[in-house]
Design an enzyme around this catalytic site. Structure first.
Site, PDB file in Angstrom:
ATOM      1  N   TRP A 109       0.859  -1.201  -0.005  1.00 21.81           N
ATOM      2  CA  TRP A 109      -0.004  -0.043   0.026  1.00 21.81           C
ATOM      3  C   TRP A 109       0.867   1.386  -0.079  1.00 21.81           C
ATOM      4  O   TRP A 109       0.539   2.025  -0.854  1.00 21.81           O
ATOM      5  CB  TRP A 109      -0.912   0.029   1.297  1.00 21.81           C
ATOM      6  CG  TRP A 109      -1.864  -1.149   1.077  1.00 21.81           C
ATOM      7  CD1 TRP A 109      -1.904  -2.129   1.948  1.00 21.81           C
ATOM      8  CD2 TRP A 109      -2.892  -1.350   0.003  1.00 21.81           C
ATOM      9  NE1 TRP A 109      -2.941  -3.105   1.617  1.00 21.81           N
ATOM     10  CE2 TRP A 109      -3.384  -2.723   0.345  1.00 21.81           C
ATOM     11  CE3 TRP A 109      -3.208  -0.698  -1.084  1.00 21.81           C
ATOM     12  CZ2 TRP A 109      -4.578  -3.265  -0.514  1.00 21.81           C
ATOM     13  CZ3 TRP A 109      -4.099  -1.403  -2.011  1.00 21.81           C
ATOM     14  CH2 TRP A 109      -4.721  -2.583  -1.535  1.00 21.81           C
ATOM     15  N   ASP A 176      -1.932   6.536   6.402  1.00 21.61           N
ATOM     16  CA  ASP A 176      -2.918   5.536   5.988  1.00 21.61           C
ATOM     17  C   ASP A 176      -3.150   4.780   7.200  1.00 21.61           C
ATOM     18  O   ASP A 176      -2.397   3.908   7.402  1.00 21.61           O
ATOM     19  CB  ASP A 176      -2.456   4.883   4.942  1.00 21.61           C
ATOM     20  CG  ASP A 176      -3.302   3.774   4.269  1.00 21.61           C
ATOM     21  OD1 ASP A 176      -4.216   3.487   4.851  1.00 21.61           O
ATOM     22  OD2 ASP A 176      -2.944   3.006   3.304  1.00 21.61           O
ATOM     23  N   LYS A 200     -11.938  -2.276   6.427  1.00 23.15           N
ATOM     24  CA  LYS A 200     -11.015  -3.116   7.325  1.00 23.15           C
ATOM     25  C   LYS A 200     -11.491  -3.108   8.902  1.00 23.15           C
ATOM     26  O   LYS A 200     -11.846  -4.187   9.450  1.00 23.15           O
ATOM     27  CB  LYS A 200      -9.429  -2.631   7.437  1.00 23.15           C
ATOM     28  CG  LYS A 200      -9.070  -2.721   6.158  1.00 23.15           C
ATOM     29  CD  LYS A 200      -8.958  -3.521   5.258  1.00 23.15           C
ATOM     30  CE  LYS A 200      -8.548  -3.591   3.631  1.00 23.15           C
ATOM     31  NZ  LYS A 200      -7.495  -2.594   3.263  1.00 23.15           N
TER      32      LYS A 200
HETATM   33  C1  LIG Z   1      -7.025  -2.084   2.000  1.00 22.88           C
HETATM   34  C2  LIG Z   1      -5.917  -1.157   2.040  1.00 22.88           C
HETATM   35  C3  LIG Z   1      -5.807  -0.042   1.120  1.00 22.88           C
HETATM   36  C4  LIG Z   1      -6.722   0.024  -0.001  1.00 22.88           C
HETATM   37  O1  LIG Z   1      -7.946   0.454   0.158  1.00 22.88           O
HETATM   38  P1  LIG Z   1      -9.099   0.562  -0.841  1.00 22.88           P
HETATM   39  O2  LIG Z   1     -10.302   1.197  -0.147  1.00 22.88           O
HETATM   40  O3  LIG Z   1      -9.478  -0.699  -1.418  1.00 22.88           O
HETATM   41  O4  LIG Z   1      -8.959   1.683  -1.842  1.00 22.88           O
HETATM   42  C5  LIG Z   1      -5.034   1.014   1.358  1.00 22.88           C
HETATM   43  N1  LIG Z   1      -4.253   1.144   2.404  1.00 22.88           N
HETATM   44  C6  LIG Z   1      -4.199   0.190   3.455  1.00 22.88           C
HETATM   45  C7  LIG Z   1      -3.383   0.098   4.769  1.00 22.88           C
HETATM   46  C8  LIG Z   1      -5.222  -0.937   3.186  1.00 22.88           C
HETATM   47  O5  LIG Z   1      -4.954  -2.109   4.081  1.00 22.88           O
END
Ligand SMILES: *Cc1c(COP(=O)(O)O)cnc(C)c1O
Length: 364
Positions: A109, A176, A200
């Site tokens: 990511w 993030d 998540k």
């Molecule tokens: C799943 C995830 C993403 C991507 O998320 P989307 O909503 O599918 O764009 C980005 N960063 C992390 C840490 C993730 O676990």
């Protein structure tokens, strides 16, 4: 055909995302689809401008503020486009072409975030754990003072590593937090921007929580499309266009649940107990070994492999037969990954531990 009620579902959901939600939240969410608060309408068919939904949005924002201890300097938004849209929306809004931002590359990511960021300014990748397949969190690197911000991925969903300490720097952090938001307390003063896809640890797929220190906005020279401008969504309270009504509603229910559990500090204690239970078994059981460096192990995504890879298929079958879903590891790591987000009870983790012990007895 008779369908199972939520209470009767005996699966343990270890999926990485979309992921487990609290059983009570699923019940409330299902009831609101049939008839929302006795209104005779489904939550799926109400106006986003109606006072009922406006109060949901207000409560979602208030709960975010309360759970994370946000001051009024921060705005709270519920957007669309996933965390992946934030990879570039962040830089588009806060990084000018001649400014530098520093990124720590801790996995898939982060790598994607870096790629998008490079379209908007000078991006320095100041540290990376790519040399060991992202199995650890880099430490001891310099963070230049001229950095406009430092970007981190607080929990690495795929490799199963997590920052347990922030780097020692005064540079504001853009983070993030998709896979560990609301799993532990944070010091909000260290951050100028936080984003998290809901699917998540917060709610169903379809909304992205963004928390922004308001005074960082309005400083870049480039023109920003209306929909991609944070200020648009701040001015319109996340309702410039039609917001994702249902994902926001279910996220709000989940935040109510986190609050009822005792908030993020209580969540952290439960998450530590769950992670300890599973890692202890991985370390004790001669058939298994952890995939991430011990000191950087994630409390949310537990990655592990079998000492004898030829036993993988048999273990997956044993786990599946016992009702464990979603434990196959990401293809880039292999082995297994058990995601044990907030909503996973310790009893669910114990089911997996019991299977590992039984598997060791059978394959001794
Ligand atoms: C799943 C995830 C993403 C991507 O998320 P989307 O909503 O599918 O764009 C980005 N960063 C992390 C840490 C993730 O676990």
């Amino acid at each position: 055909m008779k369908s199972l009620s939520v209470d009767q579902i005996k699966k343990q959901n270890f999926s990485a995302g979309p992921a487990i939600l609290p059983a009570t939240v699923i019940k409330e969410a299902a009831a609101a689809v049939a008839d929302w608060n006795g209104s005779g309408l489904s939550i799926l068919e109400v106006s986003h401008r109606g006072k009922e939904f406006v109060s949901v949005l207000e409560e979602a924002e208030a709960l975010t503020r309360e759970l994370l201890g946000l001051t009024d300097d921060y705005a709270v938004l519920f957007l669309t486009g996933g965390a992946s849209t934030q990879f570039y929306m962040t830089c588009m809004n806060i990084l000018d072409k001649d400014q530098t931002a520093c990124y720590v590359n801790t996995g898939t990511w982060s790598t994607k975030a870096i790629k998008e960021a490079k379209l908007f300014g000078n991006i320095e990748e100041i540290a990376s754990s790519k040399d060991r397949n992202f199995s650890y969190i880099p430490k001891g690197y310099d963070i230049p003072d001229h950095a406009h911000f430092l970007h981190l991925t607080s929990n690495n969903t795929i490799s199963g590593t997590e920052f347990h300490q922030l780097p020692d720097t005064a540079v504001p952090i853009v983070c993030d937090m998709s896979s560990n938001i609301f799993s532990r307390p944070i010091d909000i003063n260290r951050y100028s921007l936080i984003y998290a896809g809901a699917q998540k640890n917060l709610g169903p797929a379809g909304t992205t929580l963004v928390i922004i220190k308001k005074d960082i906005l309005g400083k870049v020279e480039r023109a920003i499309p209306t929909m991609l401008n944070y200020q648009t969504h701040i001015d319109k309270g996340s309702s410039f266009n039609t917001p994702p009504v249902y994902p926001i509603f279910v996220s709000m229910l989940t935040m109510r649940w986190v609050k009822a559990q005792g908030g993020v500090a209580a969540m952290e204690q439960k998450n530590i107990a769950k992670a300890n239970l599973l890692y202890k078994e991985i370390d004790r059981n001669p058939l298994f070994k952890g995939a991430a460096a011990a000191e950087d192990r994630s409390r949310m995504n537990v990655t592990f492999v079998l000492e004898k890879p030829e036993l993988e298929a048999a273990f997956l079958e044993a786990a599946t037969n016992a009702g464990c879903v979603g434990i196959k590891g990401h293809r880039s790591v292999g082995g297994f990954r058990a995601s044990i987000y907030n909503a996973m009870p310790i009893e669910g983790v114990q089911v997996l531990v019991d299977i590992m012990q039984e598997f060791a007895r059978q394959n001794a």
